[in-house]
Motif scaffolding. Structure first.
Motif, PDB file in Angstrom:
ATOM      1  N   VAL A 188       0.844  -1.202   0.000  1.00 25.38           N
ATOM      2  CA  VAL A 188       0.000   0.000   0.000  1.00 25.38           C
ATOM      3  C   VAL A 188       0.878   1.250   0.000  1.00 25.38           C
ATOM      4  O   VAL A 188       0.619   2.197  -0.747  1.00 25.38           O
ATOM      5  N   GLY A 189       1.921   1.262   0.805  1.00 26.89           N
ATOM      6  CA  GLY A 189       2.836   2.402   0.817  1.00 26.89           C
ATOM      7  C   GLY A 189       3.495   2.630  -0.531  1.00 26.89           C
ATOM      8  O   GLY A 189       3.631   3.768  -0.983  1.00 26.89           O
ATOM      9  N   ALA A 190       3.894   1.551  -1.191  1.00 19.33           N
ATOM     10  CA  ALA A 190       4.500   1.676  -2.522  1.00 19.33           C
ATOM     11  C   ALA A 190       3.495   2.257  -3.511  1.00 19.33           C
ATOM     12  O   ALA A 190       3.844   3.095  -4.346  1.00 19.33           O
ATOM     13  N   TRP A 191       2.238   1.843  -3.404  1.00 19.91           N
ATOM     14  CA  TRP A 191       1.196   2.398  -4.277  1.00 19.91           C
ATOM     15  C   TRP A 191       1.012   3.886  -3.983  1.00 19.91           C
ATOM     16  O   TRP A 191       0.871   4.685  -4.915  1.00 19.91           O
ATOM     17  N   GLU A 192       1.011   4.254  -2.708  1.00 18.38           N
ATOM     18  CA  GLU A 192       0.864   5.669  -2.349  1.00 18.38           C
ATOM     19  C   GLU A 192       1.955   6.507  -3.006  1.00 18.38           C
ATOM     20  O   GLU A 192       1.677   7.583  -3.554  1.00 18.38           O
ATOM     21  N   VAL A 193       3.184   6.030  -2.972  1.00 17.37           N
ATOM     22  CA  VAL A 193       4.293   6.773  -3.576  1.00 17.37           C
ATOM     23  C   VAL A 193       4.106   6.875  -5.093  1.00 17.37           C
ATOM     24  O   VAL A 193       4.297   7.945  -5.677  1.00 17.37           O
ATOM     25  N   ARG A 194       3.729   5.765  -5.732  1.00 14.91           N
ATOM     26  CA  ARG A 194       3.499   5.806  -7.194  1.00 14.91           C
ATOM     27  C   ARG A 194       2.359   6.746  -7.535  1.00 14.91           C
ATOM     28  O   ARG A 194       2.454   7.548  -8.478  1.00 14.91           O
ATOM     29  N   GLU A 195       1.278   6.670  -6.782  1.00  9.93           N
ATOM     30  CA  GLU A 195       0.106   7.501  -7.050  1.00  9.93           C
ATOM     31  C   GLU A 195       0.408   8.976  -6.789  1.00  9.93           C
ATOM     32  O   GLU A 195      -0.044   9.846  -7.542  1.00  9.93           O
ATOM     33  N   ALA A 196       1.172   9.262  -5.750  1.00 12.64           N
ATOM     34  CA  ALA A 196       1.549  10.648  -5.468  1.00 12.64           C
ATOM     35  C   ALA A 196       2.391  11.201  -6.615  1.00 12.64           C
ATOM     36  O   ALA A 196       2.179  12.330  -7.066  1.00 12.64           O
ATOM     37  N   ARG A 197       3.315  10.413  -7.086  1.00 16.02           N
ATOM     38  CA  ARG A 197       4.174  10.830  -8.199  1.00 16.02           C
ATOM     39  C   ARG A 197       3.337  11.099  -9.451  1.00 16.02           C
ATOM     40  O   ARG A 197       3.516  12.098 -10.140  1.00 16.02           O
ATOM     41  N   ARG A 198       2.404  10.188  -9.730  1.00 19.33           N
ATOM     42  CA  ARG A 198       1.523  10.339 -10.891  1.00 19.33           C
ATOM     43  C   ARG A 198       0.666  11.594 -10.775  1.00 19.33           C
ATOM     44  O   ARG A 198       0.407  12.290 -11.756  1.00 19.33           O
ATOM     45  N   SER A 199       0.225  11.901  -9.562  1.00 21.64           N
ATOM     46  CA  SER A 199      -0.661  13.046  -9.317  1.00 21.64           C
ATOM     47  C   SER A 199       0.088  14.358  -9.138  1.00 21.64           C
ATOM     48  O   SER A 199      -0.541  15.413  -9.034  1.00 21.64           O
ATOM     49  N   GLY A 200       1.415  14.298  -9.044  1.00 22.65           N
ATOM     50  CA  GLY A 200       2.193  15.511  -8.814  1.00 22.65           C
ATOM     51  C   GLY A 200       2.175  15.968  -7.365  1.00 22.65           C
ATOM     52  O   GLY A 200       2.570  17.092  -7.058  1.00 22.65           O
ATOM     53  N   LEU A 201       1.735  15.117  -6.475  1.00 26.94           N
ATOM     54  CA  LEU A 201       1.689  15.433  -5.050  1.00 26.94           C
ATOM     55  C   LEU A 201       3.111  15.435  -4.500  1.00 26.94           C
ATOM     56  O   LEU A 201       3.849  14.466  -4.694  1.00 26.94           O
ATOM     57  N   PRO A 202       3.520  16.504  -3.830  1.00 26.35           N
ATOM     58  CA  PRO A 202       4.894  16.571  -3.314  1.00 26.35           C
ATOM     59  C   PRO A 202       5.200  15.421  -2.348  1.00 26.35           C
ATOM     60  O   PRO A 202       4.388  15.084  -1.481  1.00 26.35           O
ATOM     61  N   HIS A 203       6.386  14.855  -2.509  1.00 24.91           N
ATOM     62  CA  HIS A 203       6.778  13.702  -1.700  1.00 24.91           C
ATOM     63  C   HIS A 203       6.789  14.024  -0.204  1.00 24.91           C
ATOM     64  O   HIS A 203       6.402  13.180   0.613  1.00 24.91           O
ATOM     65  N   LEU A 204       7.205  15.227   0.149  1.00 28.72           N
ATOM     66  CA  LEU A 204       7.227  15.599   1.567  1.00 28.72           C
ATOM     67  C   LEU A 204       5.836  15.530   2.186  1.00 28.72           C
ATOM     68  O   LEU A 204       5.694  15.205   3.366  1.00 28.72           O
ATOM     69  N   ALA A 205       4.812  15.813   1.402  1.00 30.12           N
ATOM     70  CA  ALA A 205       3.435  15.729   1.904  1.00 30.12           C
ATOM     71  C   ALA A 205       3.007  14.272   2.111  1.00 30.12           C
ATOM     72  O   ALA A 205       2.134  13.991   2.937  1.00 30.12           O
ATOM     73  N   VAL A 206       3.625  13.365   1.377  1.00 31.91           N
ATOM     74  CA  VAL A 206       3.269  11.946   1.456  1.00 31.91           C
ATOM     75  C   VAL A 206       3.944  11.253   2.633  1.00 31.91           C
ATOM     76  O   VAL A 206       3.431  10.256   3.154  1.00 31.91           O
ATOM     77  N   LEU A 207       5.065  11.785   3.090  1.00 34.38           N
ATOM     78  CA  LEU A 207       5.814  11.125   4.168  1.00 34.38           C
ATOM     79  C   LEU A 207       4.979  10.843   5.419  1.00 34.38           C
ATOM     80  O   LEU A 207       5.063   9.737   5.962  1.00 34.38           O
ATOM     81  N   PRO A 208       4.144  11.789   5.897  1.00 39.65           N
ATOM     82  CA  PRO A 208       3.308  11.447   7.059  1.00 39.65           C
ATOM     83  C   PRO A 208       2.325  10.307   6.758  1.00 39.65           C
ATOM     84  O   PRO A 208       2.064   9.481   7.635  1.00 39.65           O
ATOM     85  N   CYS A 209       1.838  10.254   5.541  1.00 37.98           N
ATOM     86  CA  CYS A 209       0.943   9.155   5.156  1.00 37.98           C
ATOM     87  C   CYS A 209       1.683   7.825   5.193  1.00 37.98           C
ATOM     88  O   CYS A 209       1.130   6.809   5.643  1.00 37.98           O
ATOM     89  N   LEU A 210       2.922   7.823   4.720  1.00 38.66           N
ATOM     90  CA  LEU A 210       3.725   6.605   4.761  1.00 38.66           C
ATOM     91  C   LEU A 210       3.951   6.158   6.203  1.00 38.66           C
ATOM     92  O   LEU A 210       3.842   4.968   6.514  1.00 38.66           O
ATOM     93  N   ALA A 211       4.266   7.110   7.079  1.00 37.24           N
ATOM     94  CA  ALA A 211       4.473   6.757   8.482  1.00 37.24           C
ATOM     95  C   ALA A 211       3.197   6.172   9.081  1.00 37.24           C
ATOM     96  O   ALA A 211       3.237   5.162   9.796  1.00 37.24           O
ATOM     97  N   LEU A 212       2.062   6.783   8.774  1.00 39.00           N
ATOM     98  CA  LEU A 212       0.791   6.265   9.289  1.00 39.00           C
ATOM     99  C   LEU A 212       0.461   4.894   8.705  1.00 39.00           C
ATOM    100  O   LEU A 212      -0.063   4.025   9.412  1.00 39.00           O
ATOM    101  N   THR A 213       0.768   4.693   7.434  1.00 43.50           N
ATOM    102  CA  THR A 213       0.511   3.383   6.815  1.00 43.50           C
ATOM    103  C   THR A 213       1.414   2.336   7.441  1.00 43.50           C
ATOM    104  O   THR A 213       0.977   1.213   7.715  1.00 43.50           O
ATOM    105  N   PHE A 214       2.661   2.682   7.691  1.00 42.44           N
ATOM    106  CA  PHE A 214       3.601   1.772   8.337  1.00 42.44           C
ATOM    107  C   PHE A 214       3.105   1.379   9.733  1.00 42.44           C
ATOM    108  O   PHE A 214       3.124   0.209  10.103  1.00 42.44           O
ATOM    109  N   LEU A 215       2.635   2.350  10.487  1.00 44.21           N
ATOM    110  CA  LEU A 215       2.247   2.099  11.873  1.00 44.21           C
ATOM    111  C   LEU A 215       0.807   1.629  12.037  1.00 44.21           C
ATOM    112  O   LEU A 215       0.524   0.798  12.905  1.00 44.21           O
ATOM    113  N   PHE A 216      -0.098   2.168  11.216  1.00 44.34           N
ATOM    114  CA  PHE A 216      -1.524   1.928  11.440  1.00 44.34           C
ATOM    115  C   PHE A 216      -2.286   1.534  10.182  1.00 44.34           C
ATOM    116  O   PHE A 216      -3.507   1.666  10.137  1.00 44.34           O
TER     117      PHE A 216
END
Length: 153
Positions: free
Chosen positions: A98-126
């Motif tokens: 799921v985290g890998a998909w989030e990174v791919r989808e963020a890249r595709r959408s132009g969403l800044p990676h720094l904004a995705v980092l908290p989502c990755l941490a939450l996906t990792f933990l919860f």
């Protein structure tokens, strides 16, 4: 040599955690080498965890009581340490995917990676909380993007 003779369950648990952490670190650093990060986090680590998961199921499935018919059955199934570990590997692998998909989808959408980092941490933990947070963030980003481009939201 049987699985439980080659490694203890605690050793497998520790090794799997370190392996998964490598995948999450690759995702966090993915702007540096996006293809390599995806290779590690969406292929290599989940494959290794999947193989260990399959080995644990093969080794311990017949020993456990319980099943998936009720919460009590699931509790009985996971009262076996080998199957509890298999369940943990399942979570590690799928949360990382799921985290890998989030990174791919963020890249595709132009969403800044720094904004995705908290989502990755939450996906990792919860798990699902991180996924839901990412979906909300992406939705807000895309709505703002369409407004900036003069398109209706």
């Amino acid at each position: 040599m049987a699985l439980d003779q080659a490694f203890t369950l605690d050793q497998i648990f520790s090794g799997a955690g370190m392996l998964a952490l490598c995948g999450w670190i690759a995702l966090a650093l993915s702007p540096l080498r996006p293809a390599l990060a995806q290779l590690i986090a969406a292929r290599f680590v989940p494959i290794m965890l999947g193989l260990a998961y399959a080995a644990l199921l093969f080794r311990f499935w017949g020993e456990a009581a319980g099943g998936f018919g009720s919460l009590g059955d699931v509790g009985a199934l996971f009262s076996h340490r080998g199957l509890l570990l298999a369940g943990w590997l399942h979570y590690l692998a799928f949360d990382l995917l799921v985290g890998a998909w989030e990174v791919r989808e963020a890249r595709r959408s132009g969403l800044p990676h720094l904004a995705v980092l908290p989502c990755l941490a939450l996906t990792f933990l919860f798990g699902p909380i991180g996924f839901l947070t990412f979906l909300a963030l992406r939705s807000v980003w895309l709505r703002g993007l369409s407004r900036r481009q003069g398109e209706p939201a």
